[in-house]
Design an enzyme around this catalytic site. Structure first.
Site, PDB file in Angstrom:
ATOM      1  N   ASP A   2       6.948  -4.858   3.790  1.00  0.00           N
ATOM      2  CA  ASP A   2       5.630  -4.425   3.141  1.00  0.00           C
ATOM      3  C   ASP A   2       5.862  -2.462   2.788  1.00  0.00           C
ATOM      4  O   ASP A   2       7.366  -2.033   3.722  1.00  0.00           O
ATOM      5  CB  ASP A   2       5.064  -3.684   4.970  1.00  0.00           C
ATOM      6  CG  ASP A   2       4.332  -3.136   5.010  1.00  0.00           C
ATOM      7  OD1 ASP A   2       3.969  -1.716   3.879  1.00  0.00           O
ATOM      8  OD2 ASP A   2       2.835  -3.209   5.765  1.00  0.00           O
ATOM      9  N   SER A  23      -4.102  -2.067   9.118  1.00  0.00           N
ATOM     10  CA  SER A  23      -3.095  -0.768   9.544  1.00  0.00           C
ATOM     11  C   SER A  23      -3.932   0.561   9.887  1.00  0.00           C
ATOM     12  O   SER A  23      -3.670   0.274  10.415  1.00  0.00           O
ATOM     13  CB  SER A  23      -3.417  -0.356   7.040  1.00  0.00           C
ATOM     14  OG  SER A  23      -2.856   0.846   6.639  1.00  0.00           O
ATOM     15  N   HIS A  27       1.893  -4.738   1.875  1.00  0.00           N
ATOM     16  CA  HIS A  27       1.817  -4.105   3.231  1.00  0.00           C
ATOM     17  C   HIS A  27       0.134  -4.625   1.942  1.00  0.00           C
ATOM     18  O   HIS A  27      -0.383  -4.504   3.408  1.00  0.00           O
ATOM     19  CB  HIS A  27       1.197  -2.620   2.616  1.00  0.00           C
ATOM     20  CG  HIS A  27       0.677  -1.747   3.461  1.00  0.00           C
ATOM     21  ND1 HIS A  27       0.806  -1.430   5.224  1.00  0.00           N
ATOM     22  CD2 HIS A  27      -0.665  -1.822   3.710  1.00  0.00           C
ATOM     23  CE1 HIS A  27      -0.061  -1.181   5.157  1.00  0.00           C
ATOM     24  NE2 HIS A  27      -1.435  -0.684   4.849  1.00  0.00           N
TER      25      HIS A  27
END
Length: 283
Positions: A230, A165, A259
């Protein structure tokens, strides 16, 4: 719309966008403390760290501080499960966790993959001083890299740079300037502005975290991992990142994963093991 106006009006300030978009450090879940009778430090967890192993395993987590070029002191941790690790995973974590909360995962994946793991906390996270920002996260990565090479005597060609991320930002930044053995981009995004406004096609002065512009400079093999469901970073970002790599490996798009749960799927462990046990040794 109100949030976008706040971020992008009168005039837009990239540092403000970065702070609002990316950083949410949790209350520290750990401390570093001096080991009695030694000049070394160990990590001590509180309950929010949810350490899943014994005190014997905890003592395999070697802790040091690093000083960044921007004057901050950041916490670094080396997870040593073997003295014969062919590769070392250098893990830049997501935005809402710190080293303490990630320690069980680091130890588990190190054992599963039979390789050591190195990680660090961004400025303003855990025991690290300062505040999180785009400039600081690059400086954090560079100082952690120097500690890895000098203090822990790891060679560049042993390193697998891994970013998750927001952690893909410093990972891509470093990978574009060095030549690690491989790079893993887990739930990457193309840039800050493209994340907020998907119709954005070009990087401009208001943008932050321009991953898509730096990826073509990475000369190491790159593995892209993303969940198809996600809810924070659309799969299209990972596809664009993958298409921009000059040495892409077979990507992993985990069907049904969101996610924060990609690493709970067996496909994730299988793909990482294939990378470390089969693909990289053959290169």
């Amino acid at each position: 719309m109100g949030k976008l106006c706040y971020l992008f009006c009168c005039p837009p300030v990239p540092s403000r966008i970065a702070g609002k978009l990316a950083f949410g450090p949790p209350p520290p879940s750990y401390q570093f403390q001096q080991i009695e009778g030694s000049d070394k430090m160990e990590i001590v967890f509180d309950d929010t760290a949810d350490w899943m192993y014994s005190d014997r395993e905890r003592k395999k987590l070697e802790c040091v501080y690093a000083k960044t070029s921007r004057g901050n002191k950041i916490g670094c941790m080396f997870v040593r499960v073997t003295n014969y690790s062919k590769f070392v995973i250098v893990y830049s974590h997501g935005n809402a966790v710190d080293l303490g909360q990630m320690s069980s995962f680091y130890y588990g994946i190190a054992c599963h993959m039979k390789c050591n793991v190195f990680s660090y906390d961004y400025s303003g996270y855990g025991v690290s001083t300062g505040r999180p920002s785009e400039k600081n996260i690059y400086a954090d990565m560079m100082s952690a890299w120097e500690v890895l090479l000098k203090t822990f005597s790891v060679r560049e060609e042993q390193v697998i740079l891994y970013g998750q991320s927001i952690g893909t930002v410093p990972t891509i930044y470093l990978a574009s300037q060095t030549k690690p053995k491989a790079v893993v981009l887990h739930s990457p995004f193309t840039s800050g502005l493209r994340l907020l406004i998907p119709s954005t096609k070009k990087t401009n002065c208001c943008d932050v975290f321009p991953n898509i512009d730096r990826v073509p400079s990475i000369t190491s093999p790159v593995l892209v991992i993303h969940g198809t469901h996600d809810e924070i970073i659309d799969l299209s970002h990972a596809v664009q990142i993958y298409q921009s790599c000059i040495k892409p490996l077979e990507p992993l798009f985990v069907e049904g994963a969101g996610h924060n749960d990609v690493d709970l799927y067996q496909e994730y462990l299988d793909r990482m093991k294939k990378l470390i046990s089969i693909e990289l040794p053959a290169m």
